[in-house]
Design a protein around this motif. Structure first.
Motif, mmCIF file in Angstrom:
data_model
loop_
_atom_site.group_PDB
_atom_site.id
_atom_site.type_symbol
_atom_site.label_atom_id
_atom_site.label_comp_id
_atom_site.label_asym_id
_atom_site.label_seq_id
_atom_site.Cartn_x
_atom_site.Cartn_y
_atom_site.Cartn_z
ATOM 1 N N UNK A 111 -18.623 32.773 4.492
ATOM 2 C CA UNK A 111 -17.559 32.499 3.518
ATOM 3 C C UNK A 111 -16.142 32.692 3.751
ATOM 4 N N UNK A 112 -15.702 31.800 3.278
ATOM 5 C CA UNK A 112 -14.243 32.403 3.124
ATOM 6 C C UNK A 112 -13.702 34.245 3.134
ATOM 7 N N UNK A 113 -12.811 35.039 4.066
ATOM 8 C CA UNK A 113 -12.720 36.094 3.514
ATOM 9 C C UNK A 113 -14.133 36.853 4.004
ATOM 10 N N UNK A 114 -14.130 35.949 4.422
ATOM 11 C CA UNK A 114 -15.594 37.628 5.260
ATOM 12 C C UNK A 114 -15.443 37.005 7.226
ATOM 13 N N UNK A 115 -15.941 38.041 8.097
ATOM 14 C CA UNK A 115 -15.894 37.850 9.150
ATOM 15 C C UNK A 115 -16.982 38.678 10.284
ATOM 16 N N UNK A 116 -17.199 38.393 11.378
ATOM 17 C CA UNK A 116 -18.122 39.364 12.028
ATOM 18 C C UNK A 116 -17.825 39.380 13.104
ATOM 19 N N UNK A 117 -17.240 40.756 13.523
ATOM 20 C CA UNK A 117 -17.552 41.007 15.238
ATOM 21 C C UNK A 117 -18.455 40.881 16.225
ATOM 22 N N UNK A 118 -18.339 41.638 17.252
ATOM 23 C CA UNK A 118 -18.741 41.012 18.507
ATOM 24 C C UNK A 118 -20.693 41.821 17.783
#
Length: 204
Positions: A119-126
């Motif tokens: 969703x917009x506003x969320x991210x993940x790193x490696x």
């Protein structure tokens, strides 16, 4: 914690801050690092991962709190409201929640599909090489089950580049066997989640 982990998790911070320093002794200077809250699910492994993330992020200079034991599904609500900054997740399970019916199974493919489904506003790193204990051969050739690699799910734009780098260092260090061993130690009462995390960090 020896220089191997600190080199990836902390030295970058020193470089960034030195480039921001002002030549005068007034109020100008680097802005304060953000306060961070690391959440976790109720499983022992999730709580250990949260404590590991918290420990590494404290090493970057930010004040860090933990909010452990979120109910199933509460992680996305807590992230959306800002109650937590990041939570540990497993790539395959998160993809199944966000994109039911997704067919990706191999680690890289699951991670790519997950990034497209966030969703917009969320991210993940490696994603990490560590996988969810008990996931067996998920993600391997011929398996119908998606890979369950550890990944930090976080609010976009809150962590600094150095802090994301610190999380990536953990992703490259933590193994499936170590995660399973720490989870067993917490479930048996031999160690608490923060003690298990401190043991792991101290051995790096």
């Amino acid at each position: 914690m020896n220089s191997r982990l600190w080199a990836g998790a902390v030295a970058v911070v020193a470089v960034l801050l030195s480039g921001c320093s002002s030549g005068d002794s007034g109020l100008d200077g680097p802005p304060p690092l953000p306060s961070i809250t690391v959440g976790s699910g109720q499983a022992a492994e999730s709580r250990v991962l949260a404590e590991i993330y918290a420990g590494v992020l404290r090493g970057t200079g930010s004040p860090v709190d933990t909010r452990l034991g979120l109910a199933a599904g509460e992680d996305l609500t807590a992230l959306d409201s800002g109650a937590v900054t990041l939570v540990p997740e497993y790539t395959g399970r998160l993809l199944e929640r966000l994109h039911p019916g997704a067919t990706a199974t191999e680690s890289d493919a699951v991670f790519e599909e997950l990034n497209r489904s966030l969703p917009a506003g969320l991210s993940v790193s490696d994603y990490g090489m560590a996988q969810e204990p008990g996931s067996g051969e998920a993600g391997e050739a011929g398996s119908a089950e998606p890979a369950q690699n550890v990944v930090p799910l976080m609010r976009s734009g809150v962590l600094t580049a150095a802090q994301v780098k610190a999380l990536n260092v953990v992703a490259g260090e933590l193994t499936s066997a170590e995660l399973a061993q720490m989870g067993d130690a917490v479930r048996s009462g031999e160690r608490t989640a923060d003690q298990a995390a401190a043991d792991w960090l101290g051995a790096r």
